[in-house]
Design a protein around this motif. Structure first.
Motif, PDB file in Angstrom:
ATOM      1  N   ILE A 296       0.848  -1.189   0.000  1.00  0.00           N
ATOM      2  CA  ILE A 296       0.000   0.000   0.000  1.00  0.00           C
ATOM      3  C   ILE A 296       0.883   1.240   0.000  1.00  0.00           C
ATOM      4  N   ASP A 297       1.858   1.234   0.865  1.00  0.00           N
ATOM      5  CA  ASP A 297       2.659   2.427   1.087  1.00  0.00           C
ATOM      6  C   ASP A 297       3.917   1.959   1.823  1.00  0.00           C
ATOM      7  N   ASN A 298       5.016   2.560   1.597  1.00  0.00           N
ATOM      8  CA  ASN A 298       6.229   2.243   2.355  1.00  0.00           C
ATOM      9  C   ASN A 298       6.609   0.759   2.223  1.00  0.00           C
TER      10      ASN A 298
ATOM     11  N   TRP B 172       7.874 -10.800   3.779  1.00  0.00           N
ATOM     12  CA  TRP B 172       9.093 -11.524   3.438  1.00  0.00           C
ATOM     13  C   TRP B 172       9.680 -12.222   4.661  1.00  0.00           C
ATOM     14  N   ARG B 173       9.753 -11.494   5.763  1.00  0.00           N
ATOM     15  CA  ARG B 173      10.305 -12.113   6.980  1.00  0.00           C
ATOM     16  C   ARG B 173       9.524 -13.376   7.332  1.00  0.00           C
ATOM     17  N   LEU B 174       8.187 -13.263   7.246  1.00  0.00           N
ATOM     18  CA  LEU B 174       7.351 -14.413   7.611  1.00  0.00           C
ATOM     19  C   LEU B 174       7.596 -15.570   6.652  1.00  0.00           C
TER      20      LEU B 174
ATOM     21  N   THR C 281      14.247  -6.347  -4.017  1.00  0.00           N
ATOM     22  CA  THR C 281      15.600  -6.359  -4.598  1.00  0.00           C
ATOM     23  C   THR C 281      16.641  -5.886  -3.588  1.00  0.00           C
ATOM     24  N   TRP C 282      16.250  -4.967  -2.680  1.00  0.00           N
ATOM     25  CA  TRP C 282      17.233  -4.532  -1.670  1.00  0.00           C
ATOM     26  C   TRP C 282      16.948  -5.134  -0.295  1.00  0.00           C
ATOM     27  N   LEU C 283      15.671  -5.315  -0.011  1.00  0.00           N
ATOM     28  CA  LEU C 283      15.297  -5.805   1.325  1.00  0.00           C
ATOM     29  C   LEU C 283      15.674  -7.298   1.507  1.00  0.00           C
TER      30      LEU C 283
ATOM     31  N   TRP D 221      19.916   1.658   0.633  1.00  0.00           N
ATOM     32  CA  TRP D 221      18.981   0.670   1.198  1.00  0.00           C
ATOM     33  C   TRP D 221      19.776  -0.576   1.560  1.00  0.00           C
ATOM     34  N   LEU D 222      19.584  -1.069   2.739  1.00  0.00           N
ATOM     35  CA  LEU D 222      20.280  -2.282   3.189  1.00  0.00           C
ATOM     36  C   LEU D 222      19.325  -3.469   3.123  1.00  0.00           C
ATOM     37  N   SER D 223      19.887  -4.653   3.060  1.00  0.00           N
ATOM     38  CA  SER D 223      19.027  -5.838   3.189  1.00  0.00           C
ATOM     39  C   SER D 223      18.498  -5.860   4.633  1.00  0.00           C
ATOM     40  N   GLN D 224      17.440  -6.623   4.864  1.00  0.00           N
ATOM     41  CA  GLN D 224      16.905  -6.697   6.233  1.00  0.00           C
ATOM     42  C   GLN D 224      17.972  -7.191   7.199  1.00  0.00           C
TER      43      GLN D 224
ATOM     44  N   GLU E 187      21.199  -6.763   7.016  1.00  0.00           N
ATOM     45  CA  GLU E 187      22.151  -5.690   7.283  1.00  0.00           C
ATOM     46  C   GLU E 187      21.485  -4.551   8.065  1.00  0.00           C
ATOM     47  N   PHE E 188      20.212  -4.339   7.828  1.00  0.00           N
ATOM     48  CA  PHE E 188      19.479  -3.326   8.605  1.00  0.00           C
ATOM     49  C   PHE E 188      19.477  -3.719  10.084  1.00  0.00           C
ATOM     50  N   ASP E 189      19.284  -4.999  10.351  1.00  0.00           N
ATOM     51  CA  ASP E 189      19.381  -5.484  11.739  1.00  0.00           C
ATOM     52  C   ASP E 189      20.756  -5.170  12.309  1.00  0.00           C
TER      53      ASP E 189
ATOM     54  N   GLY F 225       7.476   2.852  11.789  1.00  0.00           N
ATOM     55  CA  GLY F 225       6.730   1.681  11.302  1.00  0.00           C
ATOM     56  C   GLY F 225       6.879   0.486  12.227  1.00  0.00           C
ATOM     57  N   GLU F 226       5.987  -0.485  12.040  1.00  0.00           N
ATOM     58  CA  GLU F 226       5.909  -1.581  13.014  1.00  0.00           C
ATOM     59  C   GLU F 226       7.059  -2.576  12.903  1.00  0.00           C
ATOM     60  N   ASP F 227       7.461  -2.899  11.669  1.00  0.00           N
ATOM     61  CA  ASP F 227       8.490  -3.932  11.572  1.00  0.00           C
ATOM     62  C   ASP F 227       9.795  -3.449  12.197  1.00  0.00           C
ATOM     63  N   SER F 228      10.145  -2.193  11.943  1.00  0.00           N
ATOM     64  CA  SER F 228      11.390  -1.678  12.516  1.00  0.00           C
ATOM     65  C   SER F 228      11.281  -1.504  14.026  1.00  0.00           C
TER      66      SER F 228
HETATM   67  O1  TRH Z   1       8.326   1.368   5.744  1.00  0.00           O
HETATM   68  P1  TRH Z   1       7.522   1.547   6.959  1.00  0.00           P
HETATM   69  O2  TRH Z   1       7.244   2.942   7.317  1.00  0.00           O
HETATM   70  O3  TRH Z   1       6.184   0.773   6.819  1.00  0.00           O
HETATM   71  C1  TRH Z   1       4.990   1.300   7.396  1.00  0.00           C
HETATM   72  C2  TRH Z   1       4.409   0.295   8.334  1.00  0.00           C
HETATM   73  O4  TRH Z   1       4.348  -0.971   7.779  1.00  0.00           O
HETATM   74  C3  TRH Z   1       3.019   0.703   8.732  1.00  0.00           C
HETATM   75  O5  TRH Z   1       2.394  -0.347   9.378  1.00  0.00           O
HETATM   76  C4  TRH Z   1       2.182   1.014   7.545  1.00  0.00           C
HETATM   77  O6  TRH Z   1       0.932   1.382   7.958  1.00  0.00           O
HETATM   78  C5  TRH Z   1       2.846   2.097   6.765  1.00  0.00           C
HETATM   79  O7  TRH Z   1       4.145   1.678   6.360  1.00  0.00           O
HETATM   80  C6  TRH Z   1       2.036   2.453   5.557  1.00  0.00           C
HETATM   81  O8  TRH Z   1       8.267   0.889   8.240  1.00  0.00           O
HETATM   82  P2  TRH Z   1       8.486  -0.638   8.657  1.00  0.00           P
HETATM   83  O9  TRH Z   1       7.225  -1.289   9.050  1.00  0.00           O
HETATM   84  O10 TRH Z   1       9.551  -0.628   9.650  1.00  0.00           O
HETATM   85  O11 TRH Z   1       9.042  -1.329   7.339  1.00  0.00           O
HETATM   86  C7  TRH Z   1      10.290  -1.046   6.804  1.00  0.00           C
HETATM   87  C8  TRH Z   1      10.920  -2.322   6.309  1.00  0.00           C
HETATM   88  O12 TRH Z   1      12.100  -2.011   5.551  1.00  0.00           O
HETATM   89  C9  TRH Z   1      11.386  -3.224   7.433  1.00  0.00           C
HETATM   90  O13 TRH Z   1      11.160  -4.574   7.072  1.00  0.00           O
HETATM   91  C10 TRH Z   1      12.880  -2.958   7.534  1.00  0.00           C
HETATM   92  C11 TRH Z   1      13.201  -2.716   6.094  1.00  0.00           C
HETATM   93  N1  TRH Z   1      14.420  -1.953   5.818  1.00  0.00           N
HETATM   94  C12 TRH Z   1      15.502  -2.628   5.251  1.00  0.00           C
HETATM   95  O14 TRH Z   1      15.443  -3.845   5.049  1.00  0.00           O
HETATM   96  N2  TRH Z   1      16.607  -1.924   4.911  1.00  0.00           N
HETATM   97  C13 TRH Z   1      16.721  -0.584   5.126  1.00  0.00           C
HETATM   98  O15 TRH Z   1      17.767   0.010   4.770  1.00  0.00           O
HETATM   99  C14 TRH Z   1      15.628   0.081   5.751  1.00  0.00           C
HETATM  100  C15 TRH Z   1      15.738   1.549   6.050  1.00  0.00           C
HETATM  101  C16 TRH Z   1      14.487  -0.626   6.074  1.00  0.00           C
END
Ligand code: TRH
Length: 382
Positions: free
Chosen positions: A14-16, A24-26, A48-50, A235-238, A240-242, A255-258
């Motif tokens: 939807i967004d972000n 993906w994590r799941l 591609t980056w996540l 952009w880092l992979s998840q 590497e973001f960890d 956001g919730e995942d972070s």
């Molecule tokens: O991107 P988000 O702001 O997503 C949000 C939430 O999902 C929220 O519920 C929703 O309503 C809104 O969008 C529209 O933040 P979130 O949830 O932390 O997701 C970011 C993902 O990106 C997370 O899985 C971590 C990942 N990430 C990377 O893998 N590498 C990166 O370099 C960065 C910055 C993030």
């Protein structure tokens, strides 16, 4: 040991990046536990980056499928998860209803620490009309308590966190800290409180690591205080973001995942909630602060005075007001919360959450309980 099942996970971006990030994590976590997963996603670009491995070599047990308008003859698997109420295609749902033993159909909802989540978790929603008439869809709520679906926590995560070596990782990413410098990570939405926070960062030598998007765009327009320098990250992979969150002295996440990853990191953090026009993010914020601060953030102020600063800063970061003040605190009225109790509060929450079953285990147990007797394992084809 649970037998391998076929899982279909549907994800609409939807967004972000939270939707695809969580899906993906799941998917990867279920596959690592021996399940077969097909991830349907209507926008694969962030993968591609996540999760570059999903695009390049592939991940054993996970098939990624572009979900578009084209009708698909795919047979539904044993479990169908629609992430965040995204509605699988009607023809697919029709085939779910036609299966000899229909799949367990789950709507995986957004994460919130609010009390109603416990009441709504695992509720059935019998479908009386439409292509899925006769089926039951189940609500599955992630959350922070025993009575919810838990949080994503892949196997071995906490051990990897514990044995993580910060210095070589920072070096490998070109994030070399100068003597006495702290590392602050910024992942945020457009945030009017950013200038005030930058001024506060000037109290100590700081390397500010900026994630792509609004963090970089906003900071580039502002003057950094003395002693603060910034670096733009790609952009880092998840994974590497960890590592980035594990390396930081302070995490500013959105956001919730972070949020969940910041908790697993166990470092002090501020969370910027996705701002909602009806103000719903304010209630969500209080509910999470309650979790972080021993059950009741308001009462915590009397016992732990350091939490006053945390709550003021947290609220400012989210454009929310701190009671009982009717106005936002001015930058002069803001101070950093004490680092030690702040860190301890995050660690304490993490310890409590580690005692609870994680989301994938709970989903697998839920499915085992709700699968109809006589389920046949059918290998779906896409
Ligand atoms: O991107 P988000 O702001 O997503 C949000 C939430 O999902 C929220 O519920 C929703 O309503 C809104 O969008 C529209 O933040 P979130 O949830 O932390 O997701 C970011 C993902 O990106 C997370 O899985 C971590 C990942 N990430 C990377 O893998 N590498 C990166 O370099 C960065 C910055 C993030």
């Amino acid at each position: 040991m649970t037998a391998a099942l076929y899982w279909d996970i549907f994800c609409k971006v939807i967004d972000n990046y939270g939707d695809v990030g969580v899906c993906w994590r799941l998917a990867a976590d279920l596959a690592a536990r021996g399940q077969k997963v097909r991830l349907w996603c209507d926008d694969l670009s962030a993968l591609t980056w996540l999760a570059p491995e999903s695009v390049h070599q592939g991940v054993p047990g996970v098939e990624v499928v572009a979900w578009n308008e084209a009708p698909t003859p795919a047979l539904p698997g044993d479990v169908v998860i629609e992430a965040f109420g995204c509605d699988p295609p009607p023809d697919f749902v029709r085939r779910m209803a036609q299966r000899v033993s229909p799949p367990v159909w789950i709507n995986l909802e957004y994460l919130s620490a609010e009390a109603w989540v416990e009441r709504c978790h695992a509720l059935p929603s019998p479908q009386s009309n439409g292509p899925g008439a006769g089926l039951t869809k189940w609500f599955f709520y992630p959350g922070f308590t025993e009575a919810t679906g838990g949080l994503l926590r892949e196997g071995g995560l906490i051990d990897r966190r514990a044995s993580f070596d910060r210095a070589p990782w920072l070096h490998s990413r070109g994030l070399t800290l100068q003597a006495g410098e702290r590392l602050v990570v910024l992942f945020c939405y457009a945030n009017p409180a950013l200038p005030a926070l930058l001024q506060m960062l000037g109290d100590q030598p700081t390397l500010l690591a900026l994630t792509p998007g609004p963090a970089q765009e906003q900071v580039h327009r502002l003057a950094l205080p003395r002693g603060v320098r910034s670096i733009d990250l790609p952009w880092l992979s998840q994974t590497e973001f960890d590592h980035l969150l594990w390396s930081a002295d302070l995490n500013l996440v959105r956001g919730e995942d972070s949020l969940v990853r910041a908790v697993w990191a166990g470092r002090p953090f501020l969370w910027q909630l996705y701002p909602q026009s009806d103000g719903a993010h304010g209630v969500k914020s209080v509910a999470f602060l309650d979790q972080l601060l021993g059950g009741n953030a308001k009462q915590a102020v009397a016992t732990w005075p350091w939490t006053v600063n945390l709550q003021r800063l947290w609220n400012l970061w989210n454009g929310l007001q701190t009671e009982p003040k009717a106005t936002e605190p001015t930058p002069e009225e803001l101070s950093w919360p004490e680092l030690e109790p702040w860190t301890l509060a995050v660690e304490k929450l993490r310890t409590a959450l580690l005692l609870q079953p994680d989301l994938s285990s709970q989903l697998m147990q839920f499915v085992a309980r709700h699968a109809l007797p006589g389920r046949r394992l059918e290998a779906p084809s896409s």
